[in-house]
Design a protein around this motif. Structure first.
Motif, PDB file in Angstrom:
ATOM      1  N   THR A  76      18.409  13.844 -16.804  1.00  0.00           N
ATOM      2  CA  THR A  76      19.358  13.145 -17.678  1.00  0.00           C
ATOM      3  C   THR A  76      20.529  12.599 -16.869  1.00  0.00           C
ATOM      4  O   THR A  76      20.902  13.145 -15.826  1.00  0.00           O
ATOM      5  N   ASN A  77      21.084  11.506 -17.334  1.00  0.00           N
ATOM      6  CA  ASN A  77      22.227  10.857 -16.694  1.00  0.00           C
ATOM      7  C   ASN A  77      21.928  10.396 -15.270  1.00  0.00           C
ATOM      8  O   ASN A  77      22.816  10.352 -14.412  1.00  0.00           O
ATOM      9  N   TYR A  78      20.644  10.053 -15.031  1.00  0.00           N
ATOM     10  CA  TYR A  78      20.233   9.521 -13.730  1.00  0.00           C
ATOM     11  C   TYR A  78      20.608  10.449 -12.576  1.00  0.00           C
ATOM     12  O   TYR A  78      21.073  10.016 -11.533  1.00  0.00           O
ATOM     13  N   ARG A  79      20.377  11.727 -12.770  1.00  0.00           N
ATOM     14  CA  ARG A  79      20.613  12.690 -11.699  1.00  0.00           C
ATOM     15  C   ARG A  79      19.304  12.948 -10.961  1.00  0.00           C
ATOM     16  O   ARG A  79      18.284  13.208 -11.569  1.00  0.00           O
ATOM     17  N   PHE A  80      19.339  12.852  -9.642  1.00  0.00           N
ATOM     18  CA  PHE A  80      18.129  12.948  -8.832  1.00  0.00           C
ATOM     19  C   PHE A  80      17.373  14.246  -9.090  1.00  0.00           C
ATOM     20  O   PHE A  80      17.974  15.326  -9.197  1.00  0.00           O
ATOM     21  N   ASP A  81      16.029  14.131  -9.164  1.00  0.00           N
ATOM     22  CA  ASP A  81      15.193  15.313  -9.372  1.00  0.00           C
ATOM     23  C   ASP A  81      14.101  15.429  -8.308  1.00  0.00           C
ATOM     24  O   ASP A  81      13.984  16.445  -7.639  1.00  0.00           O
ATOM     25  N   ARG A  82      13.285  14.363  -8.138  1.00  0.00           N
ATOM     26  CA  ARG A  82      12.165  14.422  -7.201  1.00  0.00           C
ATOM     27  C   ARG A  82      11.966  13.072  -6.510  1.00  0.00           C
ATOM     28  O   ARG A  82      12.338  12.033  -7.055  1.00  0.00           O
ATOM     29  N   LEU A 123      21.478   6.634  -8.523  1.00  0.00           N
ATOM     30  CA  LEU A 123      21.268   8.026  -8.897  1.00  0.00           C
ATOM     31  C   LEU A 123      22.449   8.885  -8.463  1.00  0.00           C
ATOM     32  O   LEU A 123      23.105   8.609  -7.455  1.00  0.00           O
ATOM     33  N   GLU A 124      22.665   9.937  -9.219  1.00  0.00           N
ATOM     34  CA  GLU A 124      23.673  10.937  -8.874  1.00  0.00           C
ATOM     35  C   GLU A 124      22.999  12.053  -8.072  1.00  0.00           C
ATOM     36  O   GLU A 124      21.804  12.311  -8.222  1.00  0.00           O
ATOM     37  N   PRO A 125      23.739  12.730  -7.204  1.00  0.00           N
ATOM     38  CA  PRO A 125      23.131  13.830  -6.445  1.00  0.00           C
ATOM     39  C   PRO A 125      22.753  14.987  -7.358  1.00  0.00           C
ATOM     40  O   PRO A 125      23.318  15.141  -8.446  1.00  0.00           O
ATOM     41  N   PRO A 126      21.795  15.822  -6.959  1.00  0.00           N
ATOM     42  CA  PRO A 126      21.389  16.954  -7.804  1.00  0.00           C
ATOM     43  C   PRO A 126      22.482  18.007  -7.878  1.00  0.00           C
ATOM     44  O   PRO A 126      23.347  18.104  -7.007  1.00  0.00           O
ATOM     45  N   LEU A 127      22.433  18.794  -8.941  1.00  0.00           N
ATOM     46  CA  LEU A 127      23.362  19.911  -9.090  1.00  0.00           C
ATOM     47  C   LEU A 127      22.782  21.114  -8.357  1.00  0.00           C
ATOM     48  O   LEU A 127      21.731  21.641  -8.725  1.00  0.00           O
ATOM     49  N   THR A 128      23.440  21.525  -7.318  1.00  0.00           N
ATOM     50  CA  THR A 128      22.963  22.648  -6.516  1.00  0.00           C
ATOM     51  C   THR A 128      24.081  23.656  -6.330  1.00  0.00           C
ATOM     52  O   THR A 128      25.269  23.315  -6.395  1.00  0.00           O
ATOM     53  N   TYR A 152       0.813  -1.221   0.000  1.00  0.00           N
ATOM     54  CA  TYR A 152       0.000   0.000   0.000  1.00  0.00           C
ATOM     55  C   TYR A 152       0.845   1.270   0.000  1.00  0.00           C
ATOM     56  O   TYR A 152       0.328   2.365  -0.211  1.00  0.00           O
ATOM     57  N   THR A 153       2.135   1.145   0.251  1.00  0.00           N
ATOM     58  CA  THR A 153       3.031   2.304   0.256  1.00  0.00           C
ATOM     59  C   THR A 153       3.284   2.790  -1.162  1.00  0.00           C
ATOM     60  O   THR A 153       3.463   1.994  -2.082  1.00  0.00           O
ATOM     61  N   VAL A 154       3.309   4.109  -1.331  1.00  0.00           N
ATOM     62  CA  VAL A 154       3.625   4.724  -2.610  1.00  0.00           C
ATOM     63  C   VAL A 154       4.970   5.418  -2.473  1.00  0.00           C
ATOM     64  O   VAL A 154       5.143   6.291  -1.628  1.00  0.00           O
ATOM     65  N   ALA A 155       5.940   5.007  -3.267  1.00  0.00           N
ATOM     66  CA  ALA A 155       7.283   5.593  -3.250  1.00  0.00           C
ATOM     67  C   ALA A 155       7.742   5.777  -4.693  1.00  0.00           C
ATOM     68  O   ALA A 155       7.919   4.795  -5.418  1.00  0.00           O
ATOM     69  N   LYS A 156       7.896   7.026  -5.124  1.00  0.00           N
ATOM     70  CA  LYS A 156       8.264   7.331  -6.510  1.00  0.00           C
ATOM     71  C   LYS A 156       9.490   8.236  -6.529  1.00  0.00           C
ATOM     72  O   LYS A 156       9.661   9.091  -5.664  1.00  0.00           O
ATOM     73  N   TRP A 157      10.324   8.034  -7.514  1.00  0.00           N
ATOM     74  CA  TRP A 157      11.449   8.926  -7.726  1.00  0.00           C
ATOM     75  C   TRP A 157      11.523   9.306  -9.199  1.00  0.00           C
ATOM     76  O   TRP A 157      11.098   8.547 -10.080  1.00  0.00           O
ATOM     77  N   VAL A 158      12.018  10.477  -9.464  1.00  0.00           N
ATOM     78  CA  VAL A 158      12.163  10.991 -10.832  1.00  0.00           C
ATOM     79  C   VAL A 158      13.582  11.511 -10.975  1.00  0.00           C
ATOM     80  O   VAL A 158      14.110  12.166 -10.073  1.00  0.00           O
ATOM     81  N   ILE A 162      10.531  15.330  -1.690  1.00  0.00           N
ATOM     82  CA  ILE A 162      11.790  16.075  -1.687  1.00  0.00           C
ATOM     83  C   ILE A 162      12.039  16.550  -3.111  1.00  0.00           C
ATOM     84  O   ILE A 162      12.161  15.727  -4.038  1.00  0.00           O
ATOM     85  N   VAL A 163      12.089  17.865  -3.279  1.00  0.00           N
ATOM     86  CA  VAL A 163      12.225  18.465  -4.612  1.00  0.00           C
ATOM     87  C   VAL A 163      13.296  19.547  -4.573  1.00  0.00           C
ATOM     88  O   VAL A 163      13.867  19.838  -3.518  1.00  0.00           O
ATOM     89  N   GLY A 164      13.535  20.136  -5.738  1.00  0.00           N
ATOM     90  CA  GLY A 164      14.567  21.166  -5.818  1.00  0.00           C
ATOM     91  C   GLY A 164      14.153  22.488  -5.214  1.00  0.00           C
ATOM     92  O   GLY A 164      14.995  23.231  -4.699  1.00  0.00           O
ATOM     93  N   GLY A 165      12.866  22.835  -5.276  1.00  0.00           N
ATOM     94  CA  GLY A 165      12.408  24.118  -4.751  1.00  0.00           C
ATOM     95  C   GLY A 165      10.893  24.214  -4.840  1.00  0.00           C
ATOM     96  O   GLY A 165      10.215  23.344  -5.409  1.00  0.00           O
ATOM     97  N   GLU A 166      10.341  25.290  -4.281  1.00  0.00           N
ATOM     98  CA  GLU A 166       8.894  25.508  -4.293  1.00  0.00           C
ATOM     99  C   GLU A 166       8.469  26.173  -5.598  1.00  0.00           C
ATOM    100  O   GLU A 166       8.126  27.359  -5.626  1.00  0.00           O
TER     101      GLU A 166
END
Length: 527
Positions: A182-188, A508-513, A173-179, A242-246
């Motif tokens: 390019t190049n498998y860099r974490f987004d959401r 996944l690779e960490p996001p570019l921040t 019943y748990t919902v866990a999604k990741w997005v 968990i996302v990059g920003g609002e």
């Protein structure tokens, strides 16, 4: 003569400094006529040895003092006996013997206190070991300790795909999604545990409080959260992302997932007036049932009052407190007629302020009398702020540590709430009970101004009139499920990865921040 001693009090461990022991023995010892038997007393004569002496806790220190007094045949009294300071002296008038201690602070180490600031770590290490570290040395030591506990921050994103699959495998019943980009860099990332989804659908009211808060880890980002309330009006976390920003895209993606897990329930959404939130709620939930937080409106109203009255002489009955009280009356008015009366009072008080409220205040979104949908008297987003405060420490860690710590904290919260149901009386929770008693007391002093023969006298048990959503039956449904523990035996080892490891798993690779200039903020800025 200066002396150090360490002692602890139950629930509040601290260090104490023994300021003085002078003279070496009290008067009653020097005036003793006959020695006591030496059995069991010889080893007690040297219980206080000097500089650096330590005791496990206050009880051990008091026992040592008692034995010391028996061995040396003197009486003593406590001049002061508190957690901050202890002063003991001889009970003979004129005797100068005295021993005193005072609190220095809690015993600490970097590994055991990674939540402390670098300056606090510096102070503790200096007091405990005499080490004089620079700020950057303490910061690097803290970072090293965090790496030993949680692992490298850049490696934490590699486990996101595996962790999401493991969560869904453990609880279907748990919902866990990741997005990823390019190049498998974490987004959401979006996570809603099955126990929270079932609890919300089975008993929680159809109202959600949403908000975003900044992450203070190495790669920054934003934590979006949707929270509900249980039958006792306590926080009930539903989902987070968990996302990059609002941004509008991130909020729309998060709310679309929320709509899927709530199975198209007609939801009332409470939030602040962030443009991205307003646009996303309008796009996903059509925006009709979107209520604005009254507290944020009140802050803007207060600022507007200051602007209007800047440079004007203060007059009795025209203060900011009076203006805010008028706004409270408008917000909590339950009837349309009462609302118009309170608006009229504001117009008399300050026509400019009343016109600003009508044009910029979005009254229909927060005033109880004007909002057409049920919101159970929740006119603020305080529950969303409570969620942010609930995870204030966890938001400083990297993403995998945040996920694991949130899951553990959620499990404890659900368990404790389920156990507390046994303490409910009269079929309702403590908060509802207190509110009910308050209303009953208020009703005792109410006066019916317009009496008519059609009035009905209601008799019976007051608890039978409580709405179903506040009862113990609903609370038991909400907390009928618990968080299921996740097995990590088959978790990929990130050290020494080989080609076949990349074929079996997705990493996944960490996001570019880009870190903003200046020192990271420690307090959240309210929107």
């Amino acid at each position: 003569m200066e002396n150090l001693l360490t002692w602890s009090l139950p629930g509040s461990p601290c260090r104490q400094e023994l300021e003085s022991i002078s003279p070496s023995l009290p008067c009653s010892t020097q005036n003793a006529l006959a020695p006591l038997p030496e059995v069991n007393l010889v080893k007690w004569k040297d219980l206080f040895m000097g500089v650096g002496q330590t005791f496990d806790d206050a009880i051990v220190f008091r026992k040592a003092l008692y034995k010391y007094s028996l061995a040396h045949r003197f009486g003593y009294i406590f001049v002061r006996n508190s957690p901050k300071k202890m002063i003991v002296k001889c009970n003979i008038d004129g005797c100068k013997w005295k021993i005193s201690t005072y609190a220095l602070g809690k015993t600490t180490s970097i590994l055991g206190n990674v939540e402390k600031t670098s300056n606090e770590i510096r102070q503790d290490l200096y007091k405990e070991y005499g080490l004089n570290l620079t700020y950057r040395q303490a910061l690097r030591g803290k970072d090293r300790a965090l790496e030993e506990i949680h692992g490298l921050p850049q490696q934490s994103y590699m486990l996101i795909p595996w962790l999401c699959e493991k969560l869904k495998e453990t609880d279907p019943y748990t919902v866990a999604k990741w997005v990823s980009s390019t190049n498998y860099r974490f987004d959401r990332l979006f996570i809603a545990y099955g126990c929270c989804i079932k609890g919300f659908l089975q008993g929680a009211r159809s109202i959600l409080f949403i908000d975003g808060s900044h992450l203070n880890g190495p790669y920054k980002g934003t934590l979006l959260a949707a929270s509900a309330i249980d039958a006792n009006n306590d926080l009930f976390p539903l989902a987070y992302a968990i996302v990059g920003g609002e941004t509008y895209d991130n909020w729309a993606w998060f709310l679309e997932n929320v709509r899927e897990i709530t199975h198209q329930v007609q939801l009332t959404i409470v939030s602040d007036r962030h443009n991205a939130i307003v646009g996303a709620v309008r796009a996903i939930f059509d925006g009709n049932r979107h209520a604005f937080c009254y507290r944020h409106v009140k802050e803007n109203y207060s600022s507007e009052f200051t602007k209007i009255n800047r440079g004007m002489r203060r007059i009795d009955g025209m203060t900011k407190e009076d203006a805010l009280k008028l706004l409270d009356n408008i917000a909590y008015a339950r009837l349309e007629t009462e609302f118009h009366v309170t608006m009229g009072h504001l117009m008399v008080f300050s026509p400019q302020l009343a016109r600003w409220l009508e044009t910029n205040g979005d009254i229909n979104r927060w005033a109880l009398a004007r909002f057409p949908y049920k919101r159970w008297d929740n006119i603020t987003s305080n529950h969303a702020e409570s969620f942010n405060a609930w995870l204030v420490k966890e938001r400083k860690h990297h993403i995998c540590a945040l996920i694991n710590e949130h899951r553990a904290k959620l499990a404890r919260k659900l368990y404790n709430s389920k156990i507390e149901i046994a303490n409910w009386s009269n079929g309702v929770g403590p908060r509802v009970e207190a509110k009910l008693r308050e209303n009953v007391l208020r009703a005792e002093v109410m006066v019916a101004e317009h009496y008519s023969v059609n009035m009905i006298l209601v008799k019976g048990n007051v608890y039978s009139y409580v709405e179903e959503c506040y009862t113990i039956r609903v609370q038991e449904k909400i907390y009928s499920s618990t968080v299921i523990s996740v097995e990590t035996i088959d978790m990929p080892q990130l050290i020494g990865l080989h080609y076949e490891d990349y074929e079996k798993n997705t990493f996944l690779e960490p996001p570019l921040t880009t870190r903003p200039p200046g020192r990271p903020p420690t307090k959240r800025r309210e929107s």
